[in-house]
Motif scaffolding. Sequence first.
Motif, PDB file in Angstrom:
ATOM      1  N   ASP A   1       0.816  -1.222   0.000  1.00  0.00           N
ATOM      2  CA  ASP A   1       0.000   0.000   0.000  1.00  0.00           C
ATOM      3  C   ASP A   1       0.847   1.268   0.000  1.00  0.00           C
ATOM      4  OD1 ASP A   1       1.028   0.111   2.552  1.00  0.00           O
ATOM      5  OD2 ASP A   1      -0.907  -0.009   3.578  1.00  0.00           O
ATOM      6  N   GLY A   2       2.164   1.123  -0.146  1.00  0.00           N
ATOM      7  CA  GLY A   2       3.048   2.271  -0.201  1.00  0.00           C
ATOM      8  C   GLY A   2       3.650   2.687   1.126  1.00  0.00           C
ATOM      9  N   THR A   3       3.219   2.082   2.219  1.00  0.00           N
ATOM     10  CA  THR A   3       3.750   2.421   3.540  1.00  0.00           C
ATOM     11  C   THR A   3       5.223   2.045   3.641  1.00  0.00           C
ATOM     12  OG1 THR A   3       1.588   2.056   4.562  1.00  0.00           O
ATOM     13  CG2 THR A   3       3.505   2.061   6.025  1.00  0.00           C
ATOM     14  N   HIS A   4       6.017   2.967   4.172  1.00  0.00           N
ATOM     15  CA  HIS A   4       7.441   2.692   4.390  1.00  0.00           C
ATOM     16  C   HIS A   4       7.660   2.378   5.861  1.00  0.00           C
ATOM     17  CE1 HIS A   4      11.665   3.786   5.361  1.00  0.00           C
ATOM     18  NE2 HIS A   4      11.893   3.151   4.226  1.00  0.00           N
ATOM     19  N   ILE A   5       8.293   1.226   6.138  1.00  0.00           N
ATOM     20  CA  ILE A   5       8.611   0.832   7.510  1.00  0.00           C
ATOM     21  C   ILE A   5      10.129   0.822   7.642  1.00  0.00           C
ATOM     22  CG2 ILE A   5       8.494  -1.010   9.224  1.00  0.00           C
ATOM     23  CD1 ILE A   5       5.839  -1.832   8.064  1.00  0.00           C
ATOM     24  N   PRO A   6      10.674   1.716   8.475  1.00  0.00           N
ATOM     25  CA  PRO A   6      12.139   1.760   8.633  1.00  0.00           C
ATOM     26  C   PRO A   6      12.649   0.537   9.387  1.00  0.00           C
ATOM     27  CG  PRO A   6      11.094   3.262  10.170  1.00  0.00           C
ATOM     28  CD  PRO A   6       9.998   2.731   9.290  1.00  0.00           C
ATOM     29  N   ALA A   7      13.835   0.092   9.036  1.00  0.00           N
ATOM     30  CA  ALA A   7      14.461  -1.048   9.705  1.00  0.00           C
ATOM     31  C   ALA A   7      15.961  -0.975   9.516  1.00  0.00           C
ATOM     32  CB  ALA A   7      13.927  -2.369   9.159  1.00  0.00           C
ATOM     33  N   ALA A   8      16.668  -1.339  10.563  1.00  0.00           N
ATOM     34  CA  ALA A   8      18.131  -1.395  10.472  1.00  0.00           C
ATOM     35  C   ALA A   8      18.590  -2.718   9.874  1.00  0.00           C
ATOM     36  CB  ALA A   8      18.743  -1.203  11.852  1.00  0.00           C
ATOM     37  N   ALA A   9      17.719  -3.747   9.962  1.00  0.00           N
ATOM     38  CA  ALA A   9      18.025  -5.049   9.363  1.00  0.00           C
ATOM     39  C   ALA A   9      16.714  -5.724   9.003  1.00  0.00           C
ATOM     40  CB  ALA A   9      18.824  -5.925  10.327  1.00  0.00           C
ATOM     41  N   VAL A  10      16.712  -6.424   7.871  1.00  0.00           N
ATOM     42  CA  VAL A  10      15.520  -7.130   7.396  1.00  0.00           C
ATOM     43  C   VAL A  10      15.875  -8.594   7.172  1.00  0.00           C
ATOM     44  CG1 VAL A  10      13.795  -7.337   5.560  1.00  0.00           C
ATOM     45  CG2 VAL A  10      14.592  -5.069   6.272  1.00  0.00           C
ATOM     46  N   LEU A  11      15.115  -9.490   7.804  1.00  0.00           N
ATOM     47  CA  LEU A  11      15.240 -10.924   7.563  1.00  0.00           C
ATOM     48  C   LEU A  11      14.052 -11.351   6.723  1.00  0.00           C
ATOM     49  CD1 LEU A  11      16.333 -13.810   7.983  1.00  0.00           C
ATOM     50  CD2 LEU A  11      15.077 -13.870  10.142  1.00  0.00           C
ATOM     51  N   PHE A  12      14.319 -11.915   5.554  1.00  0.00           N
ATOM     52  CA  PHE A  12      13.244 -12.309   4.640  1.00  0.00           C
ATOM     53  C   PHE A  12      13.008 -13.806   4.735  1.00  0.00           C
ATOM     54  CE2 PHE A  12      11.532 -13.664   0.528  1.00  0.00           C
ATOM     55  CZ  PHE A  12      10.469 -12.793   0.390  1.00  0.00           C
ATOM     56  N   THR A  13      11.787 -14.185   5.129  1.00  0.00           N
ATOM     57  CA  THR A  13      11.400 -15.603   5.211  1.00  0.00           C
ATOM     58  C   THR A  13      10.101 -15.857   4.449  1.00  0.00           C
ATOM     59  OG1 THR A  13      10.090 -15.354   7.243  1.00  0.00           O
ATOM     60  CG2 THR A  13      12.460 -15.733   7.506  1.00  0.00           C
ATOM     61  N   GLY A  14       9.762 -14.966   3.543  1.00  0.00           N
ATOM     62  CA  GLY A  14       8.453 -15.013   2.884  1.00  0.00           C
ATOM     63  C   GLY A  14       8.414 -15.844   1.627  1.00  0.00           C
ATOM     64  N   GLY A  15       8.540 -17.143   1.754  1.00  0.00           N
ATOM     65  CA  GLY A  15       8.390 -18.022   0.600  1.00  0.00           C
ATOM     66  C   GLY A  15       9.693 -18.645   0.148  1.00  0.00           C
ATOM     67  N   THR A  16       9.564 -19.762  -0.563  1.00  0.00           N
ATOM     68  CA  THR A  16      10.723 -20.501  -1.062  1.00  0.00           C
ATOM     69  C   THR A  16      10.602 -20.757  -2.554  1.00  0.00           C
ATOM     70  OG1 THR A  16       9.672 -22.635  -0.559  1.00  0.00           O
ATOM     71  CG2 THR A  16      11.068 -21.645   1.161  1.00  0.00           C
ATOM     72  N   ARG A  17      11.707 -21.109  -3.156  1.00  0.00           N
ATOM     73  CA  ARG A  17      11.723 -21.511  -4.559  1.00  0.00           C
ATOM     74  C   ARG A  17      12.588 -22.747  -4.710  1.00  0.00           C
ATOM     75  NH1 ARG A  17      16.627 -20.098  -6.802  1.00  0.00           N
ATOM     76  NH2 ARG A  17      17.797 -18.472  -5.689  1.00  0.00           N
ATOM     77  N   ILE A  18      12.401 -23.443  -5.811  1.00  0.00           N
ATOM     78  CA  ILE A  18      13.146 -24.660  -6.109  1.00  0.00           C
ATOM     79  C   ILE A  18      14.204 -24.348  -7.167  1.00  0.00           C
ATOM     80  CG2 ILE A  18      12.962 -27.058  -6.870  1.00  0.00           C
ATOM     81  CD1 ILE A  18      11.430 -26.437  -4.284  1.00  0.00           C
ATOM     82  N   PRO A  19      15.452 -24.784  -6.978  1.00  0.00           N
ATOM     83  CA  PRO A  19      16.470 -24.551  -8.006  1.00  0.00           C
ATOM     84  C   PRO A  19      16.003 -25.080  -9.362  1.00  0.00           C
ATOM     85  CG  PRO A  19      17.485 -25.383  -6.010  1.00  0.00           C
ATOM     86  CD  PRO A  19      16.002 -25.471  -5.794  1.00  0.00           C
ATOM     87  N   PRO A  20      16.335 -24.397 -10.453  1.00  0.00           N
ATOM     88  CA  PRO A  20      15.818 -24.755 -11.780  1.00  0.00           C
ATOM     89  C   PRO A  20      16.529 -25.922 -12.452  1.00  0.00           C
ATOM     90  CG  PRO A  20      17.237 -22.840 -11.953  1.00  0.00           C
ATOM     91  CD  PRO A  20      17.158 -23.165 -10.492  1.00  0.00           C
ATOM     92  N   LEU A  21      17.406 -26.607 -11.752  1.00  0.00           N
ATOM     93  CA  LEU A  21      18.220 -27.654 -12.359  1.00  0.00           C
ATOM     94  C   LEU A  21      17.377 -28.768 -12.976  1.00  0.00           C
ATOM     95  CD1 LEU A  21      21.327 -27.606 -12.387  1.00  0.00           C
ATOM     96  CD2 LEU A  21      21.298 -29.343 -10.608  1.00  0.00           C
ATOM     97  N   ALA A  22      16.332 -29.202 -12.259  1.00  0.00           N
ATOM     98  CA  ALA A  22      15.505 -30.307 -12.749  1.00  0.00           C
ATOM     99  C   ALA A  22      14.758 -29.915 -14.020  1.00  0.00           C
ATOM    100  CB  ALA A  22      14.531 -30.754 -11.671  1.00  0.00           C
ATOM    101  N   ALA A  23      14.161 -28.731 -14.006  1.00  0.00           N
ATOM    102  CA  ALA A  23      13.428 -28.272 -15.188  1.00  0.00           C
ATOM    103  C   ALA A  23      14.361 -28.115 -16.383  1.00  0.00           C
ATOM    104  CB  ALA A  23      12.731 -26.953 -14.880  1.00  0.00           C
ATOM    105  N   ALA A  24      15.565 -27.569 -16.130  1.00  0.00           N
ATOM    106  CA  ALA A  24      16.531 -27.387 -17.213  1.00  0.00           C
ATOM    107  C   ALA A  24      16.986 -28.713 -17.791  1.00  0.00           C
ATOM    108  CB  ALA A  24      17.735 -26.597 -16.699  1.00  0.00           C
ATOM    109  N   ALA A  25      16.940 -29.766 -16.980  1.00  0.00           N
ATOM    110  CA  ALA A  25      17.345 -31.096 -17.451  1.00  0.00           C
ATOM    111  C   ALA A  25      16.249 -31.791 -18.250  1.00  0.00           C
ATOM    112  CB  ALA A  25      17.735 -31.962 -16.255  1.00  0.00           C
ATOM    113  N   GLY A  26      15.058 -31.205 -18.298  1.00  0.00           N
ATOM    114  CA  GLY A  26      13.968 -31.803 -19.045  1.00  0.00           C
ATOM    115  C   GLY A  26      13.077 -32.720 -18.226  1.00  0.00           C
ATOM    116  N   LEU A  27      13.290 -32.786 -16.909  1.00  0.00           N
ATOM    117  CA  LEU A  27      12.406 -33.581 -16.061  1.00  0.00           C
ATOM    118  C   LEU A  27      11.053 -32.878 -15.952  1.00  0.00           C
ATOM    119  CD1 LEU A  27      15.276 -34.663 -15.271  1.00  0.00           C
ATOM    120  CD2 LEU A  27      14.364 -35.009 -12.975  1.00  0.00           C
ATOM    121  N   ARG A  28       9.989 -33.656 -15.859  1.00  0.00           N
ATOM    122  CA  ARG A  28       8.666 -33.065 -15.693  1.00  0.00           C
ATOM    123  C   ARG A  28       8.545 -32.473 -14.293  1.00  0.00           C
ATOM    124  NH1 ARG A  28       3.762 -36.862 -17.254  1.00  0.00           N
ATOM    125  NH2 ARG A  28       2.695 -35.017 -16.421  1.00  0.00           N
TER     126      ARG A  28
END
Length: 400
Positions: A228-255
């Motif tokens: 919504d545009g709100t700015h929240i100041p922080a001296a440090a940010v730890l991001f834990t909002g979601g994960t992803r899978i390395p693209p190695l399997a897809a690049a190898a042609g695995l389904r």
Amino acid sequence: MNATAAHQHEVLILGAGYAGLSAAIQLAARTRKRGNLRVTLVNPYDTFTERLRLHMSATGQKTAEMNIPELLEGTGARFVRGWATAVDAGARTVRIDDEWILRYDTLVYGLGSVADTAAVPGVDEHAYTLNSPQDAALLADRLTRPARLDGGSVVVAGGGLTGIEAAAEIAEQHPQLQVLLLARQEPGAGMHPKAKAHLDAALARLGVRVLSGVEVAKVLPDGVELADGTHIPAAAVLFTGGTRIPPLAAAAGLRVDERGRVLTDHALRSLSHPDVYAVGDAAAIRQRYGVMHGTCQSGMPTGVHAARSILRVLAGKQPRPFRFGYYHTPLSLGRNDAVVQFTHPDGSPRRIVLTGKRAAAYKETVTAAPWPTFARMKKMPASGALWPHGGRYTRTRSAA
């Protein structure tokens, strides 16, 4: 292929997390007296990453160092330190560190998930993550030098289990810091009301401020910007909002599915390449209640089942289907408090809940259990599984 074949069958395992290491120990321990199968485990580090303790490492607490080559001693498995950078599923080879090649007859793909730093602009440049002990050490260094924080707050972006545990740990170990937990939905929303009430009270006791119903749109050098545009100041940010899978399997042609996880059959074999088994977070494993969500709780059973399936196929038998149900969700709230939500097999909450010191002791037992369990696998490879992270895994008879 029959196990009596003259040539040595090469099983290559990528990733020494909970799933990959379980597969390696089960395979090597059950076949160390045979000369027709060789197990090779590839991992970027020679120490085991206790993901269940990274929030502790991030606050400067020392945890035990677990050496993978030492664990594998006596099993006959070979350890290779390096990054898997490409898989050629047609040629059955894996490139290591973009420099050299390992061949396989059977591949166990156990490259798990990492923080999705590409999902939100600025995460790569300005936020901390908990992907590895090295990442945790960087955050610990930042937090243990209060002068460098200039009196500002620490923002934890993500209200899942990792975010909650990290926010509680930071607040307890560094009470002079202000900790703000940002979440799309209320932390613990999927828990039984008793469990959620204890969680809310614990965060309040520790001084963790919770702002739910918000979405981080950007991470900045001096804080975060919400959708919504709100700015929240922080001296440090730890991001834990979601994960992803390395693209190695897809690049190898695995389904793969829309998240890049390998689609598997009932025995954890790739639907497109039956000589590839996928385990842990890297696999999209369908059960009666739907596709499993990756957790440490389910990782070890998938590794063990993949190993048993491989041995059955090599013996000319059909592999048995993998069946797993969740058992609990343990959540630490600092060192002396926790909540344990017991669950139905599909992960939905039951009415049974542990809280407080009893829950903390339970969680500590769960967290401490992987290494002794790995050691027991070396000595009793044919036994049924005693899963340190809980879970209901259908036992199978010895595949040997």
